[in-house]
Scaffold this active site. Sequence first.
Site, PDB file in Angstrom:
ATOM      1  N   HIS A  18       0.841  -1.207   0.000  1.00 55.31           N
ATOM      2  CA  HIS A  18       0.000   0.000   0.000  1.00 55.31           C
ATOM      3  C   HIS A  18       0.873   1.253   0.000  1.00 55.31           C
ATOM      4  O   HIS A  18       0.626   2.202  -0.747  1.00 55.31           O
ATOM      5  CB  HIS A  18      -0.893   0.066   1.260  1.00 55.31           C
ATOM      6  CG  HIS A  18      -1.903  -1.011   1.384  1.00 55.31           C
ATOM      7  ND1 HIS A  18      -2.048  -1.747   2.533  1.00 55.31           N
ATOM      8  CD2 HIS A  18      -2.845  -1.458   0.521  1.00 55.31           C
ATOM      9  CE1 HIS A  18      -3.046  -2.604   2.378  1.00 55.31           C
ATOM     10  NE2 HIS A  18      -3.542  -2.454   1.159  1.00 55.31           N
ATOM     11  N   LYS A  42     -17.585  -6.470   8.594  1.00 56.54           N
ATOM     12  CA  LYS A  42     -16.234  -7.001   8.621  1.00 56.54           C
ATOM     13  C   LYS A  42     -15.619  -6.889  10.015  1.00 56.54           C
ATOM     14  O   LYS A  42     -15.824  -5.906  10.712  1.00 56.54           O
ATOM     15  CB  LYS A  42     -15.386  -6.226   7.598  1.00 56.54           C
ATOM     16  CG  LYS A  42     -14.154  -6.953   7.130  1.00 56.54           C
ATOM     17  CD  LYS A  42     -13.542  -6.247   5.940  1.00 56.54           C
ATOM     18  CE  LYS A  42     -12.233  -6.893   5.573  1.00 56.54           C
ATOM     19  NZ  LYS A  42     -11.537  -6.185   4.504  1.00 56.54           N
ATOM     20  N   SER A 128      -2.682  -7.604   3.422  1.00 59.75           N
ATOM     21  CA  SER A 128      -3.048  -7.340   4.819  1.00 59.75           C
ATOM     22  C   SER A 128      -3.419  -8.632   5.534  1.00 59.75           C
ATOM     23  O   SER A 128      -3.109  -8.810   6.716  1.00 59.75           O
ATOM     24  CB  SER A 128      -4.208  -6.347   4.890  1.00 59.75           C
ATOM     25  OG  SER A 128      -3.793  -5.074   4.470  1.00 59.75           O
TER      26      SER A 128
END
Length: 153
Positions: A18, A42, A128
């Site tokens: 990122h 989530k 991630s």
Amino acid sequence: MTRKAVFPGSFDPITLGHFDIIERGISLFDEVIVAIGINAEKKYMFSLEERKKFIEESFKNEPKVSVITYEGLTIDLCLKMNAQFILRGLRNTADFEFEKAIAHTNRKLSKIETVFLLTASKTSYISSSIVRDVITNGGDYSVLVPESVVVTK
């Protein structure tokens, strides 16, 4: 006209991949808005505040980068922020197929263009979810994330 790009994601946490996309986006756009999406469905490892702080700390000396949170469609956020572009990173062909469908949909629903950057080969394997797995299992994740993320979890 100012060229603004929104770089959306959950950033749970921000990775070196990122970071690389944001850094490279700085040279292409006048402003890069890192937009942390909020999804009530989530479960996150890091709180919204932590994720925002990680990114802000990583880019504290870069005035072209701002960090916000949002809910809803990314194209609605782009319209609200007067951003003409969505910035996305691609690691592999699976990313491409998934992102292509979203980009076509966004283009159909708005005039906002999606700009894809290929991740650097040295970070293309990092996600991630891999970072979260390494953290959960007590591994050294410091080589996968910016320094701002290296905390005791």
